[in-house]
Design a protein around this motif. Structure first.
Motif, PDB file in Angstrom:
ATOM      1  N   ARG A  10       0.821  -1.209   0.000  1.00 36.53           N
ATOM      2  CA  ARG A  10       0.000   0.000   0.000  1.00 36.53           C
ATOM      3  C   ARG A  10       0.855   1.258   0.000  1.00 36.53           C
ATOM      4  NH1 ARG A  10      -3.164  -2.947   3.825  1.00 36.53           N
ATOM      5  NH2 ARG A  10      -2.110  -1.858   5.529  1.00 36.53           N
ATOM      6  N   HIS A  14       0.592   3.875  -3.044  1.00 32.05           N
ATOM      7  CA  HIS A  14      -0.039   5.174  -2.818  1.00 32.05           C
ATOM      8  C   HIS A  14       0.926   6.319  -3.113  1.00 32.05           C
ATOM      9  CE1 HIS A  14      -3.060   3.148   0.187  1.00 32.05           C
ATOM     10  NE2 HIS A  14      -3.045   2.597  -1.004  1.00 32.05           N
ATOM     11  N   THR A 181      -9.214   4.002   1.304  1.00 28.46           N
ATOM     12  CA  THR A 181      -9.570   3.021   0.277  1.00 28.46           C
ATOM     13  C   THR A 181      -9.856   3.700  -1.050  1.00 28.46           C
ATOM     14  OG1 THR A 181     -10.423   1.439   1.889  1.00 28.46           O
ATOM     15  CG2 THR A 181     -11.247   1.224  -0.337  1.00 28.46           C
ATOM     16  N   HIS A 184      -6.546   4.132  -2.570  1.00 24.03           N
ATOM     17  CA  HIS A 184      -5.964   2.820  -2.843  1.00 24.03           C
ATOM     18  C   HIS A 184      -6.570   2.186  -4.098  1.00 24.03           C
ATOM     19  CE1 HIS A 184      -4.388  -1.219  -1.922  1.00 24.03           C
ATOM     20  NE2 HIS A 184      -5.570  -1.647  -2.298  1.00 24.03           N
TER      21      HIS A 184
END
Length: 221
Positions: A10, A14, A181, A184
């Motif tokens: 992640r 990101h 999210t 993401h």
């Protein structure tokens, strides 16, 4: 997958997205109607083709009541040239159903969204995530390709068991909060569209190449 592996994935993903994401009109809104329009148009259609159609469609039908009250012929006319016309027919049915039975409010829950005409698992997750910032997984062609290559090269991404496994992985790597999210899900889709492409993936530019289970497969020989 360990929590640490998911966290590293992640973080790298990101960071890359913040630097390289495209400025697309549906990323500047949280309006569920506009998000829904963009997601249906983008199914099996390139972004470059959707951009003009998206703006023109919204000029003609700026909100759900305007679309619901339109004649079917007008909706099909506005969709002409995009192809896959069942999308337009289902969208019109959805607009009328939501306007009549749901007080004009598009649901925020993925399970409830899937009860609407033309809404599958991916679109339900996308609307919940991108419009309502819900913590919802989504797996489209780009996401499936990324997760397949990075985490599960032995899982056939188009088969039943393989695809179910990729949905589980998508859940495993989701951030804890809905707001995170949103970023993401946009990021993993963007990675599949720009870097982890179906043909000639740009592994040298990939932010998650370290730890990718498939990177050696695409290395120059």
């Amino acid at each position: 997958m360990s929590p640490q592996t998911a966290a590293v994935f992640r973080r790298r993903l990101h960071r890359w997205y913040r630097r390289h994401c495209r400025d697309l009109p549906w990323r500047r809104t949280r309006d569920p109607y506009r998000i829904l329009i963009s997601e249906l148009m983008l199914q099996q259609t390139q972004v470059s083709r959707v951009l003009d159609f998206y703006a023109r469609f919204l000029d003609r039908f700026p909100d759900l009541p305007a679309l619901a009250s339109a004649r079917p012929a007008r909706v099909m006319e506005a969709w002409a040239g995009l192809g896959y016309y069942a999308r337009a027919r289902n969208l019109h049915k959805l607009a009328r159903e939501v306007t009549t039975d749901r007080a004009g409010v598009i649901p925020h829950d993925p399970v409830e969204l899937r009860t609407l005409p033309g809404i599958g698992a991916y679109t339900a997750g996308a609307v919940a995530s991108f419009a309502y910032e819900k913590r919802a997984a989504l797996v489209d062609t780009n996401v499936a390709r990324v997760l397949h290559r990075v985490f599960a090269p032995d899982a056939a991404p188009k088969s039943g068991p393989g695809l179910k496994r990729l949905w589980r992985i998508a859940e495993d790597v989701l951030p804890r909060t809905g707001k995170a999210t949103w970023l993401h899900n946009q990021a993993i889709m963007e990675l599949g569209a720009l870097v982890c492409t179906a043909r000639s993936p740009k592994c040298g530019q990939c932010p998650v190449r370290q730890g990718c289970a498939s990177v050696d497969h695409f290395a120059p020989r």
